[in-house]
Design a protein around this motif. Structure first.
Motif, PDB file in Angstrom:
ATOM      1  N   PHE A  29     -65.031  49.086 -11.558  1.00  0.00           N
ATOM      2  CA  PHE A  29     -65.867  50.257 -11.561  1.00  0.00           C
ATOM      3  C   PHE A  29     -67.369  49.121 -11.847  1.00  0.00           C
ATOM      4  N   MET A  30     -68.074  48.094 -12.243  1.00  0.00           N
ATOM      5  CA  MET A  30     -69.020  46.875 -12.365  1.00  0.00           C
ATOM      6  C   MET A  30     -69.754  47.016 -10.410  1.00  0.00           C
ATOM      7  N   ASN A  31     -68.118  47.302  -9.535  1.00  0.00           N
ATOM      8  CA  ASN A  31     -68.974  46.603  -8.271  1.00  0.00           C
ATOM      9  C   ASN A  31     -69.859  47.713  -7.490  1.00  0.00           C
ATOM     10  N   ILE A  32     -69.409  48.753  -8.281  1.00  0.00           N
ATOM     11  CA  ILE A  32     -69.677  50.185  -7.915  1.00  0.00           C
ATOM     12  C   ILE A  32     -71.724  50.468  -7.029  1.00  0.00           C
ATOM     13  N   GLY A  33     -71.850  49.750  -7.908  1.00  0.00           N
ATOM     14  CA  GLY A  33     -73.564  49.840  -7.818  1.00  0.00           C
ATOM     15  C   GLY A  33     -74.303  50.220  -8.226  1.00  0.00           C
ATOM     16  N   VAL A  34     -75.729  50.621  -8.260  1.00  0.00           N
ATOM     17  CA  VAL A  34     -77.216  51.463  -9.170  1.00  0.00           C
ATOM     18  C   VAL A  34     -77.630  51.373  -7.853  1.00  0.00           C
ATOM     19  N   ALA A  36     -80.228  54.535  -6.373  1.00  0.00           N
ATOM     20  CA  ALA A  36     -79.838  55.667  -4.817  1.00  0.00           C
ATOM     21  C   ALA A  36     -80.606  55.309  -3.700  1.00  0.00           C
ATOM     22  N   ALA A  37     -81.646  54.353  -3.803  1.00  0.00           N
ATOM     23  CA  ALA A  37     -82.324  53.435  -2.565  1.00  0.00           C
ATOM     24  C   ALA A  37     -81.553  52.381  -2.332  1.00  0.00           C
ATOM     25  N   ALA A  38     -80.591  51.898  -3.002  1.00  0.00           N
ATOM     26  CA  ALA A  38     -79.506  50.515  -2.828  1.00  0.00           C
ATOM     27  C   ALA A  38     -78.112  50.971  -2.169  1.00  0.00           C
ATOM     28  N   PHE A  39     -78.373  52.241  -2.364  1.00  0.00           N
ATOM     29  CA  PHE A  39     -76.590  52.954  -2.046  1.00  0.00           C
ATOM     30  C   PHE A  39     -77.228  53.445  -0.453  1.00  0.00           C
ATOM     31  N   GLY A  40     -78.090  53.762   0.019  1.00  0.00           N
ATOM     32  CA  GLY A  40     -78.612  53.935   1.297  1.00  0.00           C
ATOM     33  C   GLY A  40     -79.247  53.169   1.900  1.00  0.00           C
ATOM     34  N   MET A  41     -79.165  52.150   1.765  1.00  0.00           N
ATOM     35  CA  MET A  41     -79.298  50.474   2.893  1.00  0.00           C
ATOM     36  C   MET A  41     -78.043  49.732   2.464  1.00  0.00           C
ATOM     37  N   ALA A  42     -76.770  50.704   2.183  1.00  0.00           N
ATOM     38  CA  ALA A  42     -75.344  49.934   1.906  1.00  0.00           C
ATOM     39  C   ALA A  42     -74.926  48.826   1.278  1.00  0.00           C
ATOM     40  N   ASN A  43     -76.089  49.000   0.272  1.00  0.00           N
ATOM     41  CA  ASN A  43     -76.022  47.859  -0.524  1.00  0.00           C
ATOM     42  C   ASN A  43     -76.305  46.714  -0.950  1.00  0.00           C
ATOM     43  N   SER A  44     -77.471  46.716   0.202  1.00  0.00           N
ATOM     44  CA  SER A  44     -78.206  45.237   1.112  1.00  0.00           C
ATOM     45  C   SER A  44     -79.992  45.318   0.657  1.00  0.00           C
ATOM     46  N   VAL A  45     -78.772  44.433  -0.974  1.00  0.00           N
ATOM     47  CA  VAL A  45     -80.423  44.375  -1.668  1.00  0.00           C
ATOM     48  C   VAL A  45     -80.420  43.100  -2.207  1.00  0.00           C
ATOM     49  N   VAL A  46     -79.971  42.098  -2.162  1.00  0.00           N
ATOM     50  CA  VAL A  46     -79.393  41.710  -3.348  1.00  0.00           C
ATOM     51  C   VAL A  46     -81.105  40.063  -2.520  1.00  0.00           C
ATOM     52  N   ALA A  47     -81.626  39.885  -1.383  1.00  0.00           N
ATOM     53  CA  ALA A  47     -82.159  39.592  -1.416  1.00  0.00           C
ATOM     54  C   ALA A  47     -83.963  40.585  -1.477  1.00  0.00           C
ATOM     55  N   THR A  48     -84.007  41.910  -1.601  1.00  0.00           N
ATOM     56  CA  THR A  48     -85.009  42.604  -1.729  1.00  0.00           C
ATOM     57  C   THR A  48     -85.513  43.248  -3.156  1.00  0.00           C
ATOM     58  N   THR A  49     -84.548  42.759  -4.022  1.00  0.00           N
ATOM     59  CA  THR A  49     -84.406  44.290  -5.168  1.00  0.00           C
ATOM     60  C   THR A  49     -85.659  43.464  -6.013  1.00  0.00           C
ATOM     61  N   ASN A  50     -86.700  44.425  -6.175  1.00  0.00           N
ATOM     62  CA  ASN A  50     -87.549  43.589  -6.647  1.00  0.00           C
ATOM     63  C   ASN A  50     -88.194  44.538  -8.281  1.00  0.00           C
ATOM     64  N   ASP A  51     -87.389  45.239  -9.114  1.00  0.00           N
ATOM     65  CA  ASP A  51     -87.761  46.269  -9.875  1.00  0.00           C
ATOM     66  C   ASP A  51     -86.955  46.868 -10.892  1.00  0.00           C
ATOM     67  N   VAL A  52     -85.923  47.401 -11.853  1.00  0.00           N
ATOM     68  CA  VAL A  52     -85.475  47.108 -13.000  1.00  0.00           C
ATOM     69  C   VAL A  52     -84.597  47.246 -12.347  1.00  0.00           C
ATOM     70  N   ASN A  53     -84.193  47.868 -11.543  1.00  0.00           N
ATOM     71  CA  ASN A  53     -82.533  47.917 -10.536  1.00  0.00           C
ATOM     72  C   ASN A  53     -82.055  46.723 -11.143  1.00  0.00           C
TER      73      ASN A  53
END
Length: 357
Positions: A29-34, A36-53
């Protein structure tokens, strides 16, 4: 009746009974993600994530916080049988560090316990039916800090995992994540997130009396207690991203990630020592007000009924809206891939603390 009891036992004790054989895939369950913005990008956010998430995706990204933020998300899976909820808060400590705390719950509630449905005299007594929940919880404390090297920052997570199956069994687990981000002068961004770097251990505590009552629901069932220890092996996510500006009003953010497990799985790239699957996502933003997102990832070799293999994948689509510190996002995706899972509607809300000042 026996069939329904078998199904009940499988749902109830499956995570424990099969811990010996699938222990390296514990805490899935820890691999599902958090978010909705990340889900919309197919979880491709590890380089750009820059907020509370970022506390989930790459805690190093917390260093880009300008103010305190809170985030909420809810999603329903498996035709609304399971609920997935997430809440997080983050704040900068100073110009060089930031912290966050988050809670995830993935659970199935109101499960019928029919093991006592038939009394000793053979009569059915519906008053003996009780209900329980099977839920997984994760509590994460995150810390981020700038490195002395310009453009570099790192982050760490300390996680406590709590899993509960009614009165029958429960477990505690502990683990750590580590991450890094780099932003160059030319607009390129890079990120790496290593999950469960110390290997996360879950230790189960089983109520022997309750467990025996379930096993005894089927005549001749083995009463031996199952394995009580699970481990979660490390995982690695790498990403590279770049943002383009078009006619001043439009920004296009693109990111390509690689998701790696150190075991042989059904990922499209699979060996005895490591498996990997790529993902790609994009976000088109208009004057930092409206966002359109899309992506594809989780490429898996899915075995068909005729024993042939087909490549499945997980698409993602989403939209977002931002106004005066309120960020509302929606994603249309699924928990697995488009060939074997049901689609889900995911909503998330992010609020800048400045809104309350």
């Amino acid at each position: 009746m026996v069939r329904s009891r078998l199904l009940f036992i499988f749902i109830l004790l499956g995570p424990i009974l099969f811990a010996q054989s699938v222990r390296k895939y514990s805490n899935e369950f820890m691999n599902i993600g958090v978010d909705a913005a990340a889900f919309g990008m197919a979880n491709s956010v590890v380089a750009t994530t820059n907020d509370v998430n970022a506390a989930y995706w790459n805690p190093a990204g917390l260093m880009e916080l300008e103010d305190n933020q809170i985030s909420l998300m809810h999603a329903s899976y498996f035709a609304n049988i399971a609920n997935y909820d997430y809440i997080a808060g983050a704040m900068p400590l100073d110009r060089e560090s930031a912290v966050a705390f988050s809670v995830i719950r993935f659970g199935v509630d109101n499960i019928m316990n029919t093991t006592q449905l038939i009394e000793e005299d053979g009569q059915i007594n519906y008053d003996n039916i009780s209900y329980f929940s099977a839920a997984d919880y994760a509590f994460t404390l995150s810390y981020a800090r700038n490195l002395p090297l310009e453009g570099f920052r790192y982050g760490v997570n300390a996680k406590v995992i709590r899993r509960v199956i009614g009165k029958f069994a429960n477990s505690w687990g502990f683990g750590f994540d580590a991450s890094i981000q780099f932003e160059g002068d030319n607009g390129w961004k890079f990120g790496a997130m290593a999950r469960d770097i110390t290997t996360t251990y879950n230790t189960w505590s089983i109520d022997e009396d309750e467990y025996s009552s379930v096993q005894g629901a089927i005549e001749g069932q083995n009463q031996e207690l199952p394995e009580t220890t699970e481990i979660t092996i490390p995982k690695l996510q790498l990403g590279v991203a770049k943002t383009f500006t078009i006619h001043y009003d439009f920004d296009i953010k693109t990111e390509l990630d690689m998701h790696m497990r150190f075991a042989q799985t059904n990922d499209i790239i699979s060996t005895s020592s490591v498996s990997a699957t790529p993902s790609f996502g994009f976000e088109v933003g208009y004057i930092d007000l409206v966002y359109l997102r899309g992506g594809v990832g989780n490429f898996q070799n899915v075995e068909q009924f005729d024993n042939s293999t087909k490549v499945g994948f997980q698409p993602g689509f989403g939209v977002g809206f931002q106004y005066k510190g309120i960020h509302l996002d929606y994603a249309f995706t699924d928990i697995g891939d488009q060939s074997v899972a049901l689609y889900s509607n995911v909503f998330s809300l992010k609020i800048d603390w400045s809104l309350f000042r």
